[in-house]
Design an enzyme around this catalytic site. Structure first.
Site, mmCIF file in Angstrom:
data_model
loop_
_atom_site.group_PDB
_atom_site.id
_atom_site.type_symbol
_atom_site.label_atom_id
_atom_site.label_comp_id
_atom_site.label_asym_id
_atom_site.label_seq_id
_atom_site.Cartn_x
_atom_site.Cartn_y
_atom_site.Cartn_z
ATOM 1 N N ASP A 87 -11.579 -4.947 -27.510
ATOM 2 C CA ASP A 87 -12.728 -5.842 -27.392
ATOM 3 C C ASP A 87 -14.031 -5.058 -27.572
ATOM 4 O O ASP A 87 -14.082 -4.133 -28.377
ATOM 5 C CB ASP A 87 -12.680 -6.539 -26.030
ATOM 6 C CG ASP A 87 -13.238 -7.941 -26.056
ATOM 7 O OD1 ASP A 87 -14.465 -8.071 -26.197
ATOM 8 O OD2 ASP A 87 -12.457 -8.890 -25.906
ATOM 9 N N ASP A 96 -16.314 -5.473 -9.452
ATOM 10 C CA ASP A 96 -15.061 -6.222 -9.485
ATOM 11 C C ASP A 96 -13.988 -5.513 -10.295
ATOM 12 O O ASP A 96 -12.818 -5.913 -10.258
ATOM 13 C CB ASP A 96 -15.292 -7.620 -10.060
ATOM 14 C CG ASP A 96 -16.213 -8.453 -9.198
ATOM 15 O OD1 ASP A 96 -16.385 -8.116 -8.003
ATOM 16 O OD2 ASP A 96 -16.782 -9.435 -9.705
ATOM 17 N N HIS A 121 -18.653 -9.106 -23.340
ATOM 18 C CA HIS A 121 -17.469 -9.899 -23.666
ATOM 19 C C HIS A 121 -16.189 -9.262 -23.123
ATOM 20 O O HIS A 121 -15.383 -9.910 -22.455
ATOM 21 C CB HIS A 121 -17.392 -10.057 -25.188
ATOM 22 C CG HIS A 121 -16.367 -11.031 -25.658
ATOM 23 N ND1 HIS A 121 -15.042 -10.690 -25.838
ATOM 24 C CD2 HIS A 121 -16.470 -12.337 -25.992
ATOM 25 C CE1 HIS A 121 -14.379 -11.745 -26.265
ATOM 26 N NE2 HIS A 121 -15.215 -12.758 -26.358
ATOM 27 N N ASN A 214 -12.514 -20.433 -32.370
ATOM 28 C CA ASN A 214 -13.405 -21.550 -32.081
ATOM 29 C C ASN A 214 -13.894 -22.179 -33.372
ATOM 30 O O ASN A 214 -14.057 -21.509 -34.385
ATOM 31 C CB ASN A 214 -14.601 -21.084 -31.259
ATOM 32 C CG ASN A 214 -14.175 -20.354 -30.009
ATOM 33 O OD1 ASN A 214 -13.116 -20.605 -29.456
ATOM 34 N ND2 ASN A 214 -14.996 -19.420 -29.576
ATOM 35 N N ALA A 227 -4.118 -14.293 -34.461
ATOM 36 C CA ALA A 227 -3.324 -15.216 -33.645
ATOM 37 C C ALA A 227 -2.229 -15.884 -34.462
ATOM 38 O O ALA A 227 -1.171 -16.221 -33.926
ATOM 39 C CB ALA A 227 -4.234 -16.272 -33.019
ATOM 40 N N SER A 280 -11.494 -17.149 -26.371
ATOM 41 C CA SER A 280 -11.501 -15.746 -25.974
ATOM 42 C C SER A 280 -11.174 -15.574 -24.506
ATOM 43 O O SER A 280 -10.650 -14.539 -24.110
ATOM 44 C CB SER A 280 -12.887 -15.131 -26.200
ATOM 45 O OG SER A 280 -13.159 -14.969 -27.541
#
Length: 414
Positions: A87, A96, A121, A214, A227, A280
Protein backbone atom coordinates in the site's frame (compact mmCIF):
# COMPACT_ATOMS: atom_id res chain seq x y z
CA UNK A 1 -9.60 1.01 -20.75
CA UNK A 2 -11.57 3.48 -18.70
CA UNK A 3 -10.34 7.03 -18.85
CA UNK A 4 -9.55 8.84 -15.58
CA UNK A 5 -12.38 11.30 -16.11
CA UNK A 6 -14.81 8.39 -15.83
CA UNK A 7 -13.31 7.21 -12.57
CA UNK A 8 -14.15 8.15 -9.07
CA UNK A 9 -12.09 7.82 -5.95
CA UNK A 10 -13.23 5.61 -3.13
CA UNK A 11 -14.69 8.70 -1.51
CA UNK A 12 -18.44 9.09 -1.61
CA UNK A 13 -20.42 11.71 -3.52
CA UNK A 14 -20.20 13.87 -0.42
CA UNK A 15 -16.41 14.02 -0.89
CA UNK A 16 -15.87 16.54 -3.63
CA UNK A 17 -12.20 16.99 -2.82
CA UNK A 18 -11.08 13.39 -3.39
CA UNK A 19 -10.93 13.49 -7.17
CA UNK A 20 -8.86 12.16 -10.03
CA UNK A 21 -7.46 14.95 -12.18
CA UNK A 22 -6.76 13.99 -15.81
CA UNK A 23 -3.11 14.28 -16.83
CA UNK A 24 -0.94 13.28 -19.76
CA UNK A 25 -0.16 9.67 -20.52
CA UNK A 26 -1.53 6.61 -18.75
CA UNK A 27 -2.66 6.10 -15.19
CA UNK A 28 -0.76 2.99 -14.10
CA UNK A 29 -1.87 2.65 -10.54
CA UNK A 30 -3.87 4.31 -7.81
CA UNK A 31 -5.46 3.53 -4.49
CA UNK A 32 -9.23 3.46 -4.64
CA UNK A 33 -10.27 3.95 -1.04
CA UNK A 34 -10.37 7.43 0.46
CA UNK A 35 -11.76 9.42 3.34
CA UNK A 36 -15.35 10.55 3.32
CA UNK A 37 -14.56 12.97 6.11
CA UNK A 38 -11.73 13.71 8.51
CA UNK A 39 -12.18 12.81 12.15
CA UNK A 40 -9.88 14.40 14.67
CA UNK A 41 -9.28 12.46 17.82
CA UNK A 42 -7.19 12.34 20.95
CA UNK A 43 -4.08 10.45 19.98
CA UNK A 44 -0.43 10.27 20.89
CA UNK A 45 0.15 11.00 17.22
CA UNK A 46 -1.52 14.33 17.70
CA UNK A 47 -5.12 14.77 16.57
CA UNK A 48 -6.02 18.26 15.42
CA UNK A 49 -9.02 20.28 16.47
CA UNK A 50 -12.12 19.30 18.36
CA UNK A 51 -13.61 16.07 17.09
CA UNK A 52 -14.30 12.51 18.11
CA UNK A 53 -12.47 11.27 21.16
CA UNK A 54 -10.68 7.96 20.80
CA UNK A 55 -13.37 6.10 22.74
CA UNK A 56 -15.98 7.48 20.33
CA UNK A 57 -13.79 6.13 17.54
CA UNK A 58 -14.00 2.69 19.14
CA UNK A 59 -17.75 2.97 19.50
CA UNK A 60 -18.23 3.96 15.87
CA UNK A 61 -16.60 0.82 14.48
CA UNK A 62 -19.90 -0.68 13.40
CA UNK A 63 -18.22 -3.32 11.26
CA UNK A 64 -16.97 -5.16 14.36
CA UNK A 65 -20.53 -5.70 15.55
CA UNK A 66 -21.74 -6.54 12.07
CA UNK A 67 -19.09 -9.25 11.78
CA UNK A 68 -19.51 -10.44 15.39
CA UNK A 69 -15.86 -9.84 16.17
CA UNK A 70 -16.17 -10.42 19.92
CA UNK A 71 -17.65 -13.84 19.30
CA UNK A 72 -15.00 -14.68 16.69
CA UNK A 73 -12.21 -13.84 19.15
CA UNK A 74 -13.35 -16.71 21.35
CA UNK A 75 -11.67 -18.95 18.78
CA UNK A 76 -8.92 -16.80 17.28
CA UNK A 77 -7.44 -13.29 17.33
CA UNK A 78 -4.94 -13.72 14.48
CA UNK A 79 -1.90 -14.37 16.68
CA UNK A 80 1.10 -15.83 14.87
CA UNK A 81 0.00 -14.60 11.44
CA UNK A 82 1.79 -11.97 9.35
CA UNK A 83 -0.34 -9.93 6.93
CA UNK A 84 1.48 -7.95 4.24
CA UNK A 85 -0.15 -4.60 3.51
CA UNK A 86 1.09 -3.60 0.06
CA UNK A 87 0.00 0.00 0.00
CA UNK A 88 1.14 3.56 0.79
CA UNK A 89 3.16 2.46 3.81
CA UNK A 90 1.97 2.13 7.41
CA UNK A 91 2.53 4.61 10.23
CA UNK A 92 3.97 2.26 12.83
CA UNK A 93 4.00 5.10 15.39
CA UNK A 94 0.25 5.45 15.47
CA UNK A 95 -0.87 4.48 19.00
CA UNK A 96 -3.36 1.95 17.64
CA UNK A 97 -0.59 0.22 15.66
CA UNK A 98 2.38 0.58 17.99
CA UNK A 99 3.99 -2.84 18.34
CA UNK A 100 1.81 -4.29 15.58
CA UNK A 101 3.98 -3.31 12.61
CA UNK A 102 7.06 -5.25 11.58
CA UNK A 103 10.02 -3.78 9.69
CA UNK A 104 8.99 -3.77 6.05
CA UNK A 105 10.33 -2.20 2.89
CA UNK A 106 9.77 0.77 0.60
CA UNK A 107 9.70 0.38 -3.18
CA UNK A 108 9.07 4.12 -3.63
CA UNK A 109 12.10 5.29 -1.64
CA UNK A 110 14.44 2.30 -1.48
CA UNK A 111 16.07 1.87 1.90
CA UNK A 112 12.96 2.66 3.92
CA UNK A 113 11.23 0.18 6.19
CA UNK A 114 7.67 0.84 4.99
CA UNK A 115 6.69 2.54 8.27
CA UNK A 116 6.03 5.98 6.86
CA UNK A 117 2.76 6.89 5.20
CA UNK A 118 2.36 10.22 3.43
CA UNK A 119 -1.19 9.42 2.37
CA UNK A 120 -2.78 7.58 5.28
CA UNK A 121 -4.37 4.89 3.12
CA UNK A 122 -2.09 2.04 4.18
CA UNK A 123 -2.33 3.02 7.84
CA UNK A 124 -6.12 2.82 7.64
CA UNK A 125 -5.95 -0.60 5.98
CA UNK A 126 -3.50 -1.88 8.62
CA UNK A 127 -5.67 -0.60 11.47
CA UNK A 128 -8.74 -2.38 10.14
CA UNK A 129 -6.75 -5.60 10.15
CA UNK A 130 -4.66 -5.41 13.33
CA UNK A 131 -5.48 -2.35 15.41
CA UNK A 132 -4.48 -3.04 19.02
CA UNK A 133 -6.88 -4.69 21.46
CA UNK A 134 -5.09 -3.85 24.73
CA UNK A 135 -7.21 -0.84 25.67
CA UNK A 136 -10.71 0.53 25.19
CA UNK A 137 -9.99 3.40 22.81
CA UNK A 138 -9.09 4.00 19.20
CA UNK A 139 -9.26 1.70 16.20
CA UNK A 140 -9.54 -2.02 16.91
CA UNK A 141 -8.69 -4.46 14.14
CA UNK A 142 -10.67 -7.57 13.27
CA UNK A 143 -7.50 -9.66 13.81
CA UNK A 144 -5.78 -7.73 16.63
CA UNK A 145 -3.28 -10.49 17.32
CA UNK A 146 -1.85 -10.43 13.78
CA UNK A 147 1.26 -8.53 12.74
CA UNK A 148 1.48 -6.15 9.79
CA UNK A 149 4.31 -6.32 7.24
CA UNK A 150 4.27 -2.87 5.55
CA UNK A 151 5.34 -2.77 1.90
CA UNK A 152 5.14 0.65 0.28
CA UNK A 153 4.36 0.86 -3.45
CA UNK A 154 2.11 3.96 -3.57
CA UNK A 155 3.75 7.38 -3.65
CA UNK A 156 2.66 10.62 -1.98
CA UNK A 157 -0.07 10.99 -4.61
CA UNK A 158 -1.38 7.48 -3.84
CA UNK A 159 -0.22 6.27 -7.24
CA UNK A 160 2.24 3.85 -8.80
CA UNK A 161 3.35 3.91 -12.40
CA UNK A 162 4.51 0.33 -13.00
CA UNK A 163 2.71 -2.87 -12.02
CA UNK A 164 6.08 -4.57 -11.84
CA UNK A 165 6.65 -2.65 -8.62
CA UNK A 166 3.60 -4.35 -7.12
CA UNK A 167 4.79 -7.68 -8.51
CA UNK A 168 8.15 -7.21 -6.78
CA UNK A 169 6.33 -6.26 -3.59
CA UNK A 170 4.27 -9.45 -3.70
CA UNK A 171 7.40 -11.59 -4.09
CA UNK A 172 9.19 -9.67 -1.32
CA UNK A 173 6.24 -10.15 1.03
CA UNK A 174 6.15 -13.89 0.40
CA UNK A 175 9.90 -14.19 0.96
CA UNK A 176 9.67 -12.27 4.24
CA UNK A 177 7.05 -14.32 6.01
CA UNK A 178 3.63 -13.06 4.95
CA UNK A 179 0.98 -15.76 4.83
CA UNK A 180 -1.79 -13.31 3.89
CA UNK A 181 -1.34 -10.43 1.42
CA UNK A 182 -3.73 -7.47 1.20
CA UNK A 183 -3.84 -5.49 -2.07
CA UNK A 184 -6.17 -2.52 -1.63
CA UNK A 185 -5.21 -1.14 -5.02
CA UNK A 186 -5.75 -1.92 -8.68
CA UNK A 187 -6.75 -0.72 -12.11
CA UNK A 188 -8.07 -1.75 -15.48
CA UNK A 189 -4.90 -3.12 -17.11
CA UNK A 190 -3.74 -6.70 -16.54
CA UNK A 191 -0.07 -7.41 -15.92
CA UNK A 192 1.70 -10.68 -16.82
CA UNK A 193 4.48 -9.79 -14.37
CA UNK A 194 2.04 -9.31 -11.52
CA UNK A 195 0.19 -12.50 -12.51
CA UNK A 196 3.46 -14.41 -12.28
CA UNK A 197 4.15 -12.90 -8.85
CA UNK A 198 0.68 -13.94 -7.69
CA UNK A 199 1.37 -17.45 -8.94
CA UNK A 200 4.54 -17.39 -6.84
CA UNK A 201 2.45 -16.45 -3.81
CA UNK A 202 0.01 -19.27 -4.47
CA UNK A 203 2.85 -21.75 -4.90
CA UNK A 204 4.21 -20.64 -1.51
CA UNK A 205 0.82 -21.20 0.16
CA UNK A 206 -0.12 -17.54 0.66
CA UNK A 207 -3.69 -16.19 0.69
CA UNK A 208 -4.05 -13.11 -1.54
CA UNK A 209 -6.91 -10.62 -1.09
CA UNK A 210 -7.62 -7.63 -3.38
CA UNK A 211 -10.38 -5.06 -3.74
CA UNK A 212 -12.66 -5.06 -6.77
CA UNK A 213 -12.36 -1.30 -7.20
CA UNK A 214 -14.59 1.74 -7.30
CA UNK A 215 -16.67 3.18 -10.09
CA UNK A 216 -18.52 6.35 -10.94
CA UNK A 217 -22.15 5.71 -11.92
CA UNK A 218 -23.40 5.69 -14.61
CA UNK A 219 -20.01 4.49 -15.92
CA UNK A 220 -19.56 0.98 -14.49
CA UNK A 221 -16.51 -1.00 -15.52
CA UNK A 222 -14.96 -4.40 -15.00
CA UNK A 223 -13.56 -5.57 -11.71
CA UNK A 224 -10.07 -4.12 -11.48
CA UNK A 225 -6.80 -5.96 -11.66
CA UNK A 226 -5.31 -7.79 -9.73
CA UNK A 227 -8.66 -8.67 -8.08
CA UNK A 228 -9.80 -10.38 -11.27
CA UNK A 229 -6.77 -12.67 -11.40
CA UNK A 230 -7.89 -16.30 -10.79
CA UNK A 231 -6.95 -17.45 -7.32
CA UNK A 232 -7.29 -14.00 -5.73
CA UNK A 233 -10.07 -13.29 -3.23
CA UNK A 234 -11.77 -10.34 -4.93
CA UNK A 235 -13.68 -8.26 -2.38
CA UNK A 236 -16.44 -5.76 -3.07
CA UNK A 237 -17.92 -3.33 -0.57
CA UNK A 238 -21.25 -3.10 1.18
CA UNK A 239 -22.91 0.05 2.40
CA UNK A 240 -23.74 0.94 5.99
CA UNK A 241 -27.37 -0.06 5.91
CA UNK A 242 -29.29 -3.30 6.08
CA UNK A 243 -26.35 -5.56 5.29
CA UNK A 244 -27.62 -6.54 1.86
CA UNK A 245 -26.87 -3.46 -0.21
CA UNK A 246 -23.82 -2.87 -2.34
CA UNK A 247 -21.95 0.36 -1.58
CA UNK A 248 -22.90 2.81 -4.36
CA UNK A 249 -19.33 3.23 -5.59
CA UNK A 250 -18.30 -0.43 -5.60
CA UNK A 251 -17.29 -2.27 -8.74
CA UNK A 252 -18.57 -5.80 -9.04
CA UNK A 253 -18.82 -8.49 -11.67
CA UNK A 254 -18.26 -12.21 -12.44
CA UNK A 255 -14.89 -12.21 -10.68
CA UNK A 256 -16.31 -10.95 -7.36
CA UNK A 257 -15.76 -13.53 -4.61
CA UNK A 258 -16.75 -11.92 -1.30
CA UNK A 259 -18.29 -8.78 0.14
CA UNK A 260 -17.51 -6.91 3.34
CA UNK A 261 -18.41 -3.61 5.04
CA UNK A 262 -16.91 -0.74 3.07
CA UNK A 263 -18.65 2.50 4.04
CA UNK A 264 -18.66 4.82 7.05
CA UNK A 265 -15.67 3.06 8.59
CA UNK A 266 -13.60 4.94 11.14
CA UNK A 267 -9.94 4.43 10.35
CA UNK A 268 -6.53 5.28 11.80
CA UNK A 269 -4.39 7.79 9.94
CA UNK A 270 -1.13 9.56 10.78
CA UNK A 271 -2.11 12.16 13.36
CA UNK A 272 -5.50 10.78 14.30
CA UNK A 273 -8.56 9.30 12.62
CA UNK A 274 -10.94 9.76 9.72
CA UNK A 275 -14.05 8.19 8.23
CA UNK A 276 -13.44 6.23 5.04
CA UNK A 277 -15.31 4.30 2.39
CA UNK A 278 -14.38 2.21 -0.61
CA UNK A 279 -13.59 -1.34 -1.58
CA UNK A 280 -10.05 -0.65 -0.35
CA UNK A 281 -11.37 -0.84 3.19
CA UNK A 282 -13.59 -3.88 2.66
CA UNK A 283 -10.66 -6.02 1.48
CA UNK A 284 -8.72 -5.81 4.78
CA UNK A 285 -11.71 -7.20 6.66
CA UNK A 286 -11.44 -10.32 4.50
CA UNK A 287 -7.65 -10.36 4.96
CA UNK A 288 -8.22 -10.16 8.71
CA UNK A 289 -10.67 -13.06 8.57
CA UNK A 290 -8.10 -15.11 6.66
CA UNK A 291 -5.62 -14.28 9.44
CA UNK A 292 -8.10 -15.49 12.07
CA UNK A 293 -8.47 -18.80 10.24
CA UNK A 294 -4.72 -19.23 9.69
CA UNK A 295 -4.12 -18.50 13.36
CA UNK A 296 -6.59 -21.15 14.53
CA UNK A 297 -5.32 -23.75 12.05
CA UNK A 298 -1.64 -22.93 11.37
CA UNK A 299 -1.20 -26.05 9.22
CA UNK A 300 -4.22 -25.38 7.01
CA UNK A 301 -3.29 -24.76 3.38
CA UNK A 302 -4.12 -21.47 1.67
CA UNK A 303 -6.49 -23.36 -0.63
CA UNK A 304 -8.50 -24.57 2.33
CA UNK A 305 -8.47 -21.14 3.98
CA UNK A 306 -9.94 -19.68 0.79
CA UNK A 307 -12.43 -22.53 0.52
CA UNK A 308 -13.50 -22.04 4.14
CA UNK A 309 -14.08 -18.29 3.64
CA UNK A 310 -16.26 -18.75 0.59
CA UNK A 311 -18.09 -21.85 1.87
CA UNK A 312 -19.14 -20.06 5.08
CA UNK A 313 -19.97 -16.63 3.64
CA UNK A 314 -23.41 -15.19 4.40
CA UNK A 315 -25.26 -15.44 1.11
CA UNK A 316 -26.60 -12.19 -0.38
CA UNK A 317 -28.72 -11.72 -3.47
CA UNK A 318 -29.70 -14.86 -5.44
CA UNK A 319 -28.92 -18.13 -3.67
CA UNK A 320 -25.34 -19.17 -4.35
CA UNK A 321 -22.63 -17.19 -6.08
CA UNK A 322 -23.73 -14.18 -8.12
CA UNK A 323 -21.99 -11.38 -9.99
CA UNK A 324 -22.89 -8.69 -7.45
CA UNK A 325 -21.88 -10.17 -4.08
CA UNK A 326 -19.92 -13.25 -5.13
CA UNK A 327 -20.50 -15.90 -2.46
CA UNK A 328 -21.77 -13.25 -0.03
CA UNK A 329 -20.55 -11.39 3.03
CA UNK A 330 -17.56 -12.76 4.88
CA UNK A 331 -18.53 -14.38 8.18
CA UNK A 332 -15.62 -14.75 10.64
CA UNK A 333 -17.62 -16.74 13.21
CA UNK A 334 -18.85 -19.26 10.66
CA UNK A 335 -15.38 -19.52 9.13
CA UNK A 336 -13.97 -20.41 12.56
CA UNK A 337 -16.67 -22.81 13.68
CA UNK A 338 -18.42 -24.64 10.83
CA UNK A 339 -17.33 -27.97 9.40
CA UNK A 340 -16.12 -27.52 5.83
CA UNK A 341 -14.89 -30.44 3.69
CA UNK A 342 -11.27 -30.06 2.62
CA UNK A 343 -10.18 -29.38 -0.94
CA UNK A 344 -6.94 -30.20 -2.73
CA UNK A 345 -6.58 -26.94 -4.68
CA UNK A 346 -7.68 -23.30 -4.53
CA UNK A 347 -11.31 -23.41 -5.72
CA UNK A 348 -10.87 -19.95 -7.26
CA UNK A 349 -8.08 -21.12 -9.58
CA UNK A 350 -10.22 -23.23 -11.88
CA UNK A 351 -11.89 -21.62 -14.88
CA UNK A 352 -11.60 -17.83 -15.52
CA UNK A 353 -14.90 -15.98 -15.94
CA UNK A 354 -16.13 -15.81 -19.55
CA UNK A 355 -13.96 -13.60 -21.71
CA UNK A 356 -11.18 -13.21 -19.14
CA UNK A 357 -7.63 -14.22 -19.99
CA UNK A 358 -5.29 -15.95 -17.57
CA UNK A 359 -1.80 -14.43 -17.55
CA UNK A 360 -0.02 -16.53 -14.96
CA UNK A 361 1.90 -19.79 -15.30
CA UNK A 362 -0.46 -21.84 -13.18
CA UNK A 363 -3.37 -21.59 -15.60
CA UNK A 364 -6.80 -23.01 -15.00
CA UNK A 365 -7.72 -26.50 -16.07
CA UNK A 366 -9.46 -26.50 -19.44
CA UNK A 367 -11.62 -29.42 -18.35
CA UNK A 368 -12.82 -28.06 -15.04
CA UNK A 369 -16.35 -26.72 -15.01
CA UNK A 370 -17.56 -23.66 -13.10
CA UNK A 371 -20.42 -25.75 -11.72
CA UNK A 372 -18.00 -28.28 -10.28
CA UNK A 373 -15.96 -25.47 -8.79
CA UNK A 374 -18.99 -24.00 -7.06
CA UNK A 375 -20.01 -27.39 -5.72
CA UNK A 376 -16.57 -27.86 -4.17
CA UNK A 377 -16.35 -24.33 -2.90
CA UNK A 378 -19.62 -24.08 -1.04
CA UNK A 379 -20.63 -27.45 0.41
CA UNK A 380 -22.55 -25.72 3.20
CA UNK A 381 -24.57 -23.59 0.81
CA UNK A 382 -26.18 -26.61 -0.81
CA UNK A 383 -28.00 -27.01 2.49
CA UNK A 384 -29.16 -23.40 2.40
CA UNK A 385 -26.43 -21.97 4.63
CA UNK A 386 -26.91 -18.21 5.02
CA UNK A 387 -25.26 -17.53 8.41
CA UNK A 388 -24.92 -13.76 8.34
CA UNK A 389 -28.38 -13.00 7.04
CA UNK A 390 -29.79 -14.67 10.11
CA UNK A 391 -27.21 -13.30 12.53
CA UNK A 392 -26.45 -9.73 11.51
CA UNK A 393 -28.69 -6.71 11.99
CA UNK A 394 -27.59 -3.90 9.66
CA UNK A 395 -25.58 -3.08 6.55
CA UNK A 396 -22.23 -4.49 5.56
CA UNK A 397 -19.60 -3.06 3.25
CA UNK A 398 -16.65 -4.25 1.19
CA UNK A 399 -13.30 -2.58 0.68
CA UNK A 400 -11.24 -2.51 -2.46
CA UNK A 401 -8.16 -0.72 -3.71
CA UNK A 402 -7.19 -0.52 -7.35
CA UNK A 403 -4.18 -0.25 -9.59
CA UNK A 404 -3.94 0.10 -13.19
CA UNK A 405 -3.74 1.87 -16.47
CA UNK A 406 -3.83 5.58 -17.56
CA UNK A 407 -2.26 8.80 -16.17
CA UNK A 408 -3.79 11.17 -13.74
CA UNK A 409 -2.99 12.87 -10.50
CA UNK A 410 -4.83 11.66 -7.45
CA UNK A 411 -5.40 14.47 -4.98
CA UNK A 412 -5.41 13.55 -1.34
CA UNK A 413 -8.46 14.42 0.69
CA UNK A 414 -7.91 17.31 3.09
Amino acid sequence: MRRPSAERSAGSQKTATALLRVGAGLLLGVAAGFPASPVSGSSAAGGQGAGLAADKVRGDQWQLGQLHAQQAWRWSDGSGVTVAVIDSGVDGRHPDLSGQVLPGTDFVRPGGNGQTDAVGHGTTVAGLIAGRADDLSGVLGLAPGAKILPVRVLDAKNEYDDARVVANAVRWSVDHGATVINLSLGGSVSSPELADALDYAFEKDVVVVACTGNESPPNPDDVWYPAREPGVLAVTGLGHGNGRTLWSGALTGPETILAAPGADLVGARPGGYWTVEGTSFAAPLVSATAALVRSKWPEMSAANVVNRLIATAGDLGPLGRDTTYGYGMVDPVAALTLTVPAVAANPLDTVPPPGKARFGKAGASATASPAASVARAQPERAAGHRPLLAALPAGIAVVLVLVGGAAATLRRFT
